[in-house]
Design a protein around this motif. Structure first.
Motif, PDB file in Angstrom:
ATOM      1  N   ASN A 160       0.796  -1.120  -0.066  1.00  0.00           N
ATOM      2  CA  ASN A 160      -0.020  -0.097   0.134  1.00  0.00           C
ATOM      3  C   ASN A 160       1.094   1.260   0.217  1.00  0.00           C
ATOM      4  OD1 ASN A 160      -3.190  -0.445   0.487  1.00  0.00           O
ATOM      5  ND2 ASN A 160      -2.164  -2.083   1.449  1.00  0.00           N
ATOM      6  N   ILE A 161       2.042   1.234   0.721  1.00  0.00           N
ATOM      7  CA  ILE A 161       2.642   2.428   0.764  1.00  0.00           C
ATOM      8  C   ILE A 161       3.556   2.687  -0.483  1.00  0.00           C
ATOM      9  CG2 ILE A 161       4.794   3.647   2.071  1.00  0.00           C
ATOM     10  CD1 ILE A 161       3.983   2.499   4.628  1.00  0.00           C
ATOM     11  N   GLU A 164       1.536   4.225  -3.069  1.00  0.00           N
ATOM     12  CA  GLU A 164       1.315   5.784  -2.775  1.00  0.00           C
ATOM     13  C   GLU A 164       2.669   6.371  -3.412  1.00  0.00           C
ATOM     14  OE1 GLU A 164      -1.463   7.404  -2.398  1.00  0.00           O
ATOM     15  OE2 GLU A 164      -2.516   5.531  -1.945  1.00  0.00           O
ATOM     16  N   GLY A 225      -0.721   5.517   2.378  1.00  0.00           N
ATOM     17  CA  GLY A 225      -0.590   4.001   2.187  1.00  0.00           C
ATOM     18  C   GLY A 225      -0.957   3.140   3.475  1.00  0.00           C
ATOM     19  N   SER A 228      -4.487   3.496   3.767  1.00  0.00           N
ATOM     20  CA  SER A 228      -5.253   2.445   2.848  1.00  0.00           C
ATOM     21  C   SER A 228      -5.217   0.907   3.486  1.00  0.00           C
ATOM     22  CB  SER A 228      -4.498   2.587   1.603  1.00  0.00           C
ATOM     23  OG  SER A 228      -4.972   1.700   0.549  1.00  0.00           O
ATOM     24  N   TYR A 229      -3.970   0.647   3.994  1.00  0.00           N
ATOM     25  CA  TYR A 229      -3.800  -0.524   4.710  1.00  0.00           C
ATOM     26  C   TYR A 229      -5.057  -1.052   5.794  1.00  0.00           C
ATOM     27  CZ  TYR A 229      -1.840  -4.024   8.074  1.00  0.00           C
ATOM     28  OH  TYR A 229      -1.863  -5.051   8.786  1.00  0.00           O
TER      29      TYR A 229
END
Length: 235
Positions: A160-161, A164, A225, A228-229
């Motif tokens: 996720n990170i 981004e 990110g 989002s996780y």
């Protein structure tokens, strides 16, 4: 490690906050000190600014900027963003000093153990360690996230990170998250990643990472990110 649970209503509210912050340009620049009074209903994030003190890390190939100073600057912005969104956020170091106590032999081991102790003391739900990269090939650019292959949660957080970072306006390369065998990834059972924000061996990354506006943008990409996780965790 606590069982991480984030209410769906909180994620919705946080999404609205992030959207508003993007339009106003506020959250990405937020860098105030986070309170050490923890909200038991919120996740606790430990942000680890790598290196410090006599351990400067790598240096910019053009600017000569120390990695340790860049790590600290980005970590401060990241802490502010988490705090502004209501998370508990703790930094392992808040000054230019290291955590080793003295410079006698074994200082690096003591420094790492001190970081681990902070993670344990605050019962961290997530650990994000901020670093800068260096490579003999000066063409290498962009952020890269490292994770432990033995942790499914860390793998998901890293993905996720990384997404981004790759989506940043001034992203120099679309990199993939990579497996890493590092102490900060193995010292906790909580989701843990090392974010190498760019290559100080690349002249363009080196220049950008010395700019406050870009440091804010990198921190914000990491923040998004992480959120989002969290939003994808099973309720």
């Amino acid at each position: 490690m606590k069982t991480l649970f984030v209410r769906k209503s909180f994620i919705i509210a946080l999404s609205i906050l992030i959207t508003a912050a993007i339009s106003l340009g506020t959250l990405a620049g937020f860098a105030s000190a986070a309170s050490t009074t923890l909200n038991p209903d919120m996740p606790t994030i430990v942000v680890d600014a790598g290196h410090g003190g006599i351990d400067n890390g790598v240096q910019g190939i053009v600017t000569g900027n120390d990695e340790a100073d860049i790590n600290l600057a980005i970590s401060r912005f990241l802490r502010g963003q988490f705090a502004a969104a209501g998370f508990n956020c703790i930094m392992t170091r808040t000054t230019q000093s290291g955590l080793y106590g003295n410079t006698s032999a074994g200082f690096k081991k003591r420094d790492m153990e001190a970081r681990k102790k902070i993670i344990e003391n605050y019962d961290a739900d997530m650990v994000i360690s901020v670093h800068q990269n260096f490579c003999p090939l000066p063409s290498r650019r962009g952020g890269t996230v490292f994770y432990s292959k033995s942790s499914a949660s860390s793998t998901a957080l890293a993905a996720n990170i990384q997404a981004e970072l790759n989506a940043m306006e001034k992203c120099g390369a679309k990199n993939s998250a990579l497996i890493g065998d590092y102490y900060m990834l193995k010292c906790t059972e909580s989701p843990s990643v090392i974010v190498e924000c760019g290559f100080l061996s690349n002249s363009e990354d080196d220049r950008l990472l010395g700019e406050e506006s870009y440091q804010r943008a990198v921190a914000y990409a990491i923040f998004k990110g992480a959120v989002s996780y969290l939003s994808n965790l099973k309720k």
